[in-house]
Design an enzyme around this catalytic site. Structure first.
Site, PDB file in Angstrom:
ATOM      1  N   SER A 218       0.822  -1.184  -0.090  1.00  0.00           N
ATOM      2  CA  SER A 218       0.002  -0.016   0.092  1.00  0.00           C
ATOM      3  C   SER A 218       1.009   1.317  -0.001  1.00  0.00           C
ATOM      4  O   SER A 218       1.625   1.483  -0.736  1.00  0.00           O
ATOM      5  CB  SER A 218      -0.830  -0.008   1.386  1.00  0.00           C
ATOM      6  N   ASP A 313      -8.884  -3.076  -6.749  1.00  0.00           N
ATOM      7  CA  ASP A 313      -8.212  -2.873  -5.494  1.00  0.00           C
ATOM      8  C   ASP A 313      -9.424  -2.148  -4.327  1.00  0.00           C
ATOM      9  O   ASP A 313      -9.652  -1.189  -4.788  1.00  0.00           O
ATOM     10  CB  ASP A 313      -7.170  -1.682  -5.575  1.00  0.00           C
ATOM     11  N   HIS A 380      -7.028  -6.106  -1.033  1.00  0.00           N
ATOM     12  CA  HIS A 380      -5.729  -5.184  -1.206  1.00  0.00           C
ATOM     13  C   HIS A 380      -4.600  -5.295  -0.136  1.00  0.00           C
ATOM     14  O   HIS A 380      -4.732  -6.063   0.658  1.00  0.00           O
ATOM     15  CB  HIS A 380      -6.193  -3.639  -0.450  1.00  0.00           C
TER      16      HIS A 380
END
Length: 441
Positions: A218, A313, A380
């Site tokens: 991330s 995502d 994610h």
């Protein structure tokens, strides 16, 4: 980040929490706890042995041993270098030494956790683990790509592994000298944190690494794009050095209201922490936030890079495609929480989002030494979870898990440029279902 949901919490999870509380209460208690854990694990495995793994049910608790807990280490002398978290506390990392033929190999993981765009949001962040080492867990589980369990992490299990904690709010890239902003003390020192952490790890053995792998998830994935070539430059020319960004290819696209919300967000982050100077690749006619997107950062990377991203995502669907304020009638509320509840029109927009991702990475697909794994899952960050990294329940493209694809690429066993078909084509996907707005670890 919410954990993958299961129909009920496994007994091993509850006992693991009890084990931690037991801590140092003595050998007898520890022995008793070990017996209970073994029994619970046996029962759990027996329960799931007969449960088929399919995309319509919650994934089973796969039969890995309990994860290794790794202690927090604060960077030595960080305060003297001004390399501190938002609140002025020293940054930290968790280090698990390698063994066997992995003793001279290193894998570093940069933690994620979004960004702060204003003094108000950074002030809130200072009171959490994402802005202060005073609030960080003293021990964390090493799972997925950080696991030392060969069955879970076949290619990297015995490497030296490091999780570098994220506490600067700008993907380890800010470097503002002034300590007082808006009448309050703030430290925007992500670049110094990166440099101080690397210096300490080089001293601990990273400088002698024969193979080294920089990874991140991330906001940590964005950090990996930003620092990949820096990492390469720190190590001997004879070392094999590569990078992996997981769930870090954030898109500069219009949201459902027609605004470029994420660009505006990044404009605020880069101005607040004076990040523009960190990106000489940016042309003068670009907005500062544009320089922060991976598509721009990656153009100048010369080190081999692996792009790991879901085409749908879940974090980006909520925060890039349908952010707060873009959906006043809450028409996207159900869709952003559960892709199976998206209408045909919403799915059409999601397919357009997927196309934007594929267009953005197309220029990197032709780089021979780069790899990619773009699955069609609604999730994610897939490298930091045992289920999604490498397990019977993990998503596959061409019958390869993420771990297998990454290993094949890193060790040059084959070229890896895996692009999945459109949702809902891949039955191996586990699609996250949220019961609250998405937050990162």
């Amino acid at each position: 980040m919410p954990s993958l949901s299961t129909s009920s919490a496994p007994a091993t999870h509850q006992l693991r929490l009890w084990w931690r509380r037991l801590g140092r209460r003595g050998a007898a208690g520890a022995a008793f706890a070990t017996a209970l854990l073994a029994a619970a694990l046996f029962l759990t495995l027996s329960r799931y042995a007969a449960v088929p793994a399919d995309s319509t049910s919650s994934p089973p608790s796969y039969g890995h041993r309990l994860p290794t807990l790794v202690e927090l280490t604060l960077v030595d002398g960080a305060k003297d270098k001004g390399a501190v978290c938002l609140d002025g506390t020293p940054p930290g990392y968790h280090f698990l030494p390698g063994f066997g033929d992995g003793s001279d190999k290193w894998l570093l993981h940069l933690e994620g956790g979004s960004w702060c765009r204003s003094f108000e949001s950074c002030a809130r962040r200072k009171k959490t683990n994402l802005g202060s080492s005073a609030h960080m867990d003293r021990r964390v589980e090493f799972v997925g790509i950080l696991s030392d369990d060969e069955s879970q992490n076949p290619d990297f299990y015995n490497w030296n592994k490091v999780k570098i904690r994220y506490c600067d709010g700008a993907s380890f890239s800010g470097n503002v000298e002034d300590e007082v902003k808006n009448g309050t003390s703030f430290f925007f020192r992500g670049q110094r944190i990166w440099e101080a952490a690397m210096a300490e790890l080089l001293w601990k053995g990273l400088a002698r690494a024969k193979q080294a792998f920089l990874t991140g998830c991330s906001a940590g994935g964005l950090s990996t794009y930003i620092h990949c070539d820096d990492f390469r430059a720190l190590l001997p020319k004879t070392s094999t050095v590569k990078c992996l960004a997981d769930g870090g290819f954030f898109l500069d696209v219009e949201d459902i209201s027609g605004r470029r919300y994420m660009r505006s967000f990044y404009n605020d982050v880069t101005r607040l922490q004076d990040v523009r100077k960190r990106f000489p690749h940016c042309s003068s006619d670009m907005e500062p936030g544009q320089c922060f997107f991976p598509r721009e950062v990656a153009k100048s990377i010369t080190t081999p890079m692996f792009i790991l991203n879901p085409a749908y995502d879940v974090w980006q669907v909520e925060h890039v495609l349908s952010p707060e304020g873009s959906d006043p009638q809450s028409l996207w509320q159900n869709c952003r929480m559960d892709i199976t509840k998206c209408s045909s029109k919403q799915l059409e927009i999601l397919q357009g989002f997927r196309k934007a991702l594929l267009d953005a990475i197309s220029e990197f697909k032709n780089r021979i030494d780069w790899g990619m794994f773009i699955d069609s899952c609604f999730i994610h960050c897939q490298s930091m979870n045992a289920l999604t990294w490498h397990s019977p329940s993990a998503a596959r493209i061409n019958n390869k898990t993420v771990a297998e694809a990454v290993g094949d690429w890193f060790f040059n066993r084959r070229e890896v440029k895996e692009i999945d078909c459109e949702y809902p084509c891949n039955p191996s996907c586990y699609n996250k279902v949220l019961d609250e707005p998405y937050k990162e670890d």
